[in-house]
Enzyme design. Structure first.
Site, mmCIF file in Angstrom:
data_model
loop_
_atom_site.group_PDB
_atom_site.id
_atom_site.type_symbol
_atom_site.label_atom_id
_atom_site.label_comp_id
_atom_site.label_asym_id
_atom_site.label_seq_id
_atom_site.Cartn_x
_atom_site.Cartn_y
_atom_site.Cartn_z
ATOM 1 C CB THR A 15 -0.938 0.034 1.231
ATOM 2 O OG1 THR A 15 -1.694 1.251 1.189
ATOM 3 C CG2 THR A 15 -0.194 -0.029 2.547
ATOM 4 C CG ASN A 17 -4.043 5.117 2.598
ATOM 5 O OD1 ASN A 17 -3.720 5.512 3.710
ATOM 6 N ND2 ASN A 17 -5.253 5.294 2.094
ATOM 7 N N PRO A 18 -0.530 5.737 3.924
ATOM 8 C CG PRO A 18 0.461 7.818 4.325
ATOM 9 C CD PRO A 18 -0.354 7.068 3.324
ATOM 10 C CG ASP A 75 -9.084 -2.171 -3.604
ATOM 11 O OD1 ASP A 75 -8.250 -1.287 -3.883
ATOM 12 O OD2 ASP A 75 -10.258 -2.136 -4.023
ATOM 13 N NE ARG A 187 -7.478 -1.363 6.230
ATOM 14 C CZ ARG A 187 -8.250 -0.303 6.127
ATOM 15 N NH1 ARG A 187 -8.611 0.406 7.193
ATOM 16 N NH2 ARG A 187 -8.684 0.082 4.944
HETATM 17 P P1 ITT Z 1 -3.320 1.746 -1.890
HETATM 18 O O1 ITT Z 1 -4.029 1.297 -3.137
HETATM 19 O O2 ITT Z 1 -1.915 2.169 -2.131
HETATM 20 O O3 ITT Z 1 -3.426 0.745 -0.780
HETATM 21 P P2 ITT Z 1 -5.438 3.706 -1.756
HETATM 22 O O4 ITT Z 1 -5.784 4.756 -0.738
HETATM 23 O O5 ITT Z 1 -5.411 4.092 -3.201
HETATM 24 O O6 ITT Z 1 -4.039 3.076 -1.314
HETATM 25 P P3 ITT Z 1 -7.766 2.048 -2.172
HETATM 26 O O7 ITT Z 1 -7.765 2.115 -3.644
HETATM 27 O O8 ITT Z 1 -8.080 0.729 -1.536
HETATM 28 O O9 ITT Z 1 -6.380 2.470 -1.551
HETATM 29 O O10 ITT Z 1 -8.742 3.146 -1.642
HETATM 30 C C1 ITT Z 1 -9.427 2.983 -0.486
HETATM 31 C C2 ITT Z 1 -9.990 4.319 -0.043
HETATM 32 O O11 ITT Z 1 -11.180 4.042 0.730
HETATM 33 C C3 ITT Z 1 -9.037 5.002 0.892
HETATM 34 O O12 ITT Z 1 -8.228 5.934 0.208
HETATM 35 C C4 ITT Z 1 -9.959 5.647 1.915
HETATM 36 O O13 ITT Z 1 -10.336 6.902 1.516
HETATM 37 C C5 ITT Z 1 -11.193 4.774 1.907
HETATM 38 N N1 ITT Z 1 -11.111 3.900 3.073
HETATM 39 C C6 ITT Z 1 -10.772 2.596 3.120
HETATM 40 N N2 ITT Z 1 -10.716 2.147 4.372
HETATM 41 C C7 ITT Z 1 -11.014 3.202 5.143
HETATM 42 C C8 ITT Z 1 -11.096 3.393 6.526
HETATM 43 O O14 ITT Z 1 -10.802 2.444 7.398
HETATM 44 N N3 ITT Z 1 -11.438 4.602 6.964
HETATM 45 C C9 ITT Z 1 -11.688 5.607 6.111
HETATM 46 N N4 ITT Z 1 -11.615 5.521 4.810
HETATM 47 C C10 ITT Z 1 -11.277 4.326 4.321
#
Ligand code: ITT
Length: 199
Positions: A15, A17-18, A75, A187
């Site tokens: 990922t 996403n930090p 995802d 998650r």
């Molecule tokens: P990676 O693909 O690099 O992992 P990304 O942010 O692009 O990062 P996603 O395509 O899976 O990942 O997008 C998921 C989005 O859904 C994420 O950016 C959040 O905005 C939202 N999301 C997922 N889980 C969340 C959570 O626990 N709390 C808040 N928002 C969440």
């Protein structure tokens, strides 16, 4: 032979996403030696699949092949009932190139207002995929239901957390103690299934 993940395995968390990386590390509780895709300088693959599970597998397979390590990918996204499940797999994309989730939350608010609906129900989904460099892979999915409320509240968590309150609660995920979110989130629920499958 059944697939298994031994404690201490070196795992690349696929990922960029930090917020996710932090929650995954909390949920994995030191079971594995974690490195992130960012630390290894891995590219972010384009998410071309039409489902959370499809995109989680795609990201895990890309990272496993590029690194030669077992890879874990997440995802996830927010689905709004009155919007037919949107933004769903497009949750990250609704934040635009600047990845500003206040923009994304405002789009949800505006679209709900335009519909004039009283239905504020929504859910988060998380697909977790584990892929091995030699090909095998496993994917699972977890979900948590809740309601949306505006304006956003709280600065903990990430993404859409400030507008989402899980059913039965009164704090948004953005207000909640991180450990409480991590014990109940989509998650955490996905990880519980992964544990059943692999640990
Ligand atoms: P990676 O693909 O690099 O992992 P990304 O942010 O692009 O990062 P996603 O395509 O899976 O990942 O997008 C998921 C989005 O859904 C994420 O950016 C959040 O905005 C939202 N999301 C997922 N889980 C969340 C959570 O626990 N709390 C808040 N928002 C969440």
């Amino acid at each position: 032979m059944a697939l298994k993940l031994d404690p201490g395995t070196r795992l690349v968390v696929a990922t960029h996403n930090p917020g996710k990386a932090r929650e995954l590390a909390e949920i994995l509780e030191g079971r594995f030696e974690l490195v992130t895709a960012g630390e290894l300088g891995l590219d972010e693959p384009e998410e071309t699949e039409a489902s959370f599970t499809g995109n989680a597998l795609l990201k895990a397979r890309a990272a496993a092949q590029a690194s030669g390590l077992v890879a874990l990918a997440d995802d996830s996204g927010l689905s709004v009932t009155a919007l037919g499940g949107a933004p769903g797999i497009y949750s990250a994309r609704w934040a635009g190139p600047g990845k500003d989730f206040y923009v994304a939350m405002d789009r949800v608010r505006t679209e709900l207002k335009a519909l004039g609906t009283a239905d504020n129900s929504a859910w988060f989904t998380c697909a977790l995929a584990v892929a091995w460099p030699d090909g095998p892979a496993v994917v699972v999915e977890g979900r948590i239901d809740g309601t949306l409320s505006f304006p956003p509240r709280g600065d903990r968590g990430f993404g859409y957390d400030p507008v989402f309150t899980p059913l039965g609660g009164d704090q948004t995920f953005g207000e909640m103690e991180p450990a409480i979110k991590d014990a109940m989130s989509h998650r955490a629920r996905a990880f519980a299934q992964l544990k059943d499958a692999l640990l």
